[in-house]
Design an enzyme around this catalytic site. Structure first.
Site, short mmCIF file in Angstrom:
data_model
loop_
_atom_site.label_atom_id
_atom_site.label_comp_id
_atom_site.label_asym_id
_atom_site.label_seq_id
_atom_site.Cartn_x
_atom_site.Cartn_y
_atom_site.Cartn_z
N ASP A 86 -2.18 -1.33 -1.19
CA ASP A 86 -1.64 -1.40 -2.55
C ASP A 86 -2.34 -2.44 -3.43
O ASP A 86 -2.69 -3.52 -2.97
CB ASP A 86 -0.15 -1.79 -2.42
CG ASP A 86 0.59 -1.82 -3.73
OD1 ASP A 86 0.83 -0.74 -4.28
OD2 ASP A 86 0.94 -2.93 -4.21
N GLU B 137 -5.87 1.61 -3.10
CA GLU B 137 -5.45 1.85 -4.48
C GLU B 137 -6.05 0.82 -5.42
O GLU B 137 -5.76 -0.37 -5.30
CB GLU B 137 -3.92 1.77 -4.59
CG GLU B 137 -3.43 2.15 -5.96
CD GLU B 137 -2.26 1.31 -6.48
OE1 GLU B 137 -2.16 0.12 -6.14
OE2 GLU B 137 -1.48 1.86 -7.26
#
Ligand code: NOJ
Ligand code: MG
Length: 586
Positions: free
Chosen positions: A230, A306
């Site tokens: 993330d 990401e």
């Protein structure tokens, strides 16, 4: 219900396999993750097994067979760890515990065991940039407990001309307002690039780096196959000045694009995002998973990352020539940049850029959606959804699908009163819809029964989208043609060597048509024609790719008039409005 659904899946699959009568070869000698089809599950919204209106791990376990039948290689789960749920799991308070609303560690082990049984890999979300302010590490850091003093990014701030305390810099949170929060107990500010309750870890502290590596190893020991990582661009920030303050970020050049001074888009993030150290961390994590495999054996471990960043940075996430990084640095172009009026030349140009900039020895990837962005069927229209499914499955490399995209699910409507996403709540009742991510997180549409078969509860955590009675998985499995059936057929077709390893030759014709071929030496030639526009167009395909006098329609968009298996003359092809077709040269 599950059983009935499965029978429908099987019926469709047998029919699909029987249709491939051409001579393509299957490929099966690669790493398991290569040319994969990855599915993102948002656990809170997927399947609720215990009737509390919130999806859970046992719900996921029940549906693994269904996902396997569709043809997915691996599933990545948005965070399932203990969390106060301020940012619905992206605010983790205990990296070693399962969030109680989602189940127990036993449930998680059962999920992994079931996944192994059905042959689907489980990938967990790793959230390294920040922890919840309820995390034990943060509490210890607030109290300056030995070893934890510098676990987070703390600063005294500055004092203005009137003697008032001010934050250490003008930095803004991705969720609006200052990225600095005063902590009374410690008498210092801490950095939070997302909500106030998501404190940024200090990666310049080697203890933090090693602590997070321990977290990775712990979950690898449970038998998972990789991580989705993330918020990478936010990992490192510029170092402070000697007085403990930080450099301000400049305001964007054209302020009219983002005039609101509290919105992060107002600043150029030259000190808070994309620092070279952040990319270097990914190389370290790749080393960790390679090392883990050396020690323990087993299959390779995949990293999906990401980062909303430049193409150049995304290429560096793959590796820098010396060190390897992510196998799947998410390619968000379709999701972020495609607009209703995007033209064929723009899309082709982008696809070519990705393909030509990739370092050697890596694979491309294409992402249709995720839990942070409006669904593309809403943005581009349901009638165009199949065009993107066809692209996803016939372009080279890895395909990533957000749960529901395979059904062309649209965004749900969530009123201001029911808005729960912090990014939506930090806006106001008039503009929250441009910020809230709730609409793309509404429950999965399984069937036409109460709450779309998602939950038996009186209320679900977010409302089910109103079109679930007509648009749901069961209906799509039963219909003679549907988005889901097209999806399944394409996944199978993708096993063919030409679609795995074949070169990509791609062109735009006018503003609306994208045409490309995929062909591996000695194997079938596939040509894909996509008409993005609302007008019919006649084409001589042989002008672009030599298809000879006969081609077979393998499959096409739902509303297409071409039946699967029909033989056409490529020199007299009619591209129907909003229709994509996959052809094979005979
Ligand atoms: C990206 C996640 O996808 C998003 O949902 C979350 O709010 C931020 N990172 C912060 O973790
Ligand atoms: Mg539940």
């Amino acid at each position: 219900m599950v059983r009935r659904l499965m029978m429908d899946v099987c019926r469709v699959l047998l029919a699909a396999v029987a249709l491939f009568g051409f001579r393509s070869n299957l490929v099966n000698s690669k790493e398991w993750w290569a040319n994969g089809n990855y599915y993102q599950i948002y656990p809170r919204s997927f399947q609720d097994s215990d009737g509390d209106g919130i999806g859970d791990l046992n719900g996921v376990t029940q549906k693994l067979q269904y996902l396997k039948e569709i043809g997915f290689t691996g599933v990545w789960l948005s965070p399932i760890f203990k969390s106060p749920m301020v940012d619905f799991g992206y605010d983790i308070s205990d990296f070693y515990a399962i969030h109680p609303e989602y189940g127990t560690m036993e449930d998680f082990k059962a999920l992994v065991a079931r996944a192994k049984q059905v042959g689907i890999r489980i990938i967990l979300d790793f959230v390294p940039n920040h922890t919840s302010d309820e995390c034990e590490w943060f509490v210890k850091s607030v109290n300056r407990e030995p070893g934890y003093e510098d676990f987070y990014v703390w600063s005294n701030g500055t004092v203005d001309a009137n003697g008032n305390r001010q934050p250490p810099s003008n930095w803004l949170s991705a969720f609006r307002y200052s990225a600095w929060q005063w902590n009374d107990k410690r008498q210092q500010y801490y950095l939070h690039q997302f909500s106030i309750q998501q404190a940024d870890l200090n990666y310049r502290n080697p203890l933090v780096v090693s602590k997070m590596k321990e977290v990775m190893r712990y979950w690898l020991d449970t038998g998972i196959s990789g991580f989705r990582i993330d918020a990478l661009p936010f990992m490192f920030e510029k170092e402070p000045y000697a007085n403990g303050s930080y450099p301000d970020e400049p305001v964007i050049d054209n302020v009219s694009v983002c005039p609101d001074p509290d919105d992060e888009c107002h600043l150029k993030h030259i000190y808070t995002q994309d620092q070279p150290e952040s990319i270097e961390m990914v190389y370290q994590w790749r080393e960790l998973v390679e090392q883990y495999r050396k020690e323990k054996g087993g299959e390779s471990i995949v990293l999906l990352t990401e980062a909303y960043t430049s193409l150049d940075n995304l290429m560096l996430y793959y590796g820098d020539g010396q060190r390897n990084g992510s196998m799947v640095p998410f390619n968000f172009y379709f999701m972020r940049n495609l607009k209703n009026d995007s033209t064929a030349p723009q899309i082709v140009d982008y696809i070519q850029q990705w393909m030509t900039h990739m370092p050697t020895g890596v694979q491309a990837n294409w992402v249709l959606g995720n839990h942070d962005n409006s669904r593309y069927s809403t943005r581009l229209g349901v009638q165009r959804a199949d065009l993107f499914t066809i692209m996803l499955q016939t372009l080279p490399g890895n395909a990533v699908t957000y749960n529901g995209e395979e059904l062309a699910m649209t965004d749900g409507k969530v009123s201001w009163k029911h808005t729960v996403d912090p990014q939506g709540c930090n806006a106001n009742r008039f503009n929250y819809e441009s910020y809230s991510r709730d609409p793309c997180r509404t429950p999965y549409q399984w069937d036409a029964t109460k709450n779309s078969g998602f939950s038996s509860a009186a209320h679900t955590w977010l409302p089910v989208a109103s079109n679930y009675r007509t648009n749901n998985a069961l209906a799509q499995l039963r219909a003679p043609k549907s988005h889901l059936q097209l999806f399944m057929k394409l996944i199978r077709l993708r096993q063919m060597r030409s679609l795995q390893d074949g070169a990509l030759k791609i062109k735009a014709i006018g503003n609306d048509i994208i045409i490309y071929s995929r062909e591996a030496a000695g194997d079938d030639m596939f040509v894909i024609v996509l008409n993005l526009g609302g007008n019919e167009q006649s084409l001589n395909i042989n002008q672009y790719f030599d298809m000879g006098s006969k081609a077979e329609v393998i499959t096409s968009s739902m509303q297409s008039g071409y039946h699967d298996g029909v033989i056409i003359d490529p020199s007299k092809y009619v591209a129907e409005p909003y229709v994509g077709v996959v052809l094979v040269k005979l």
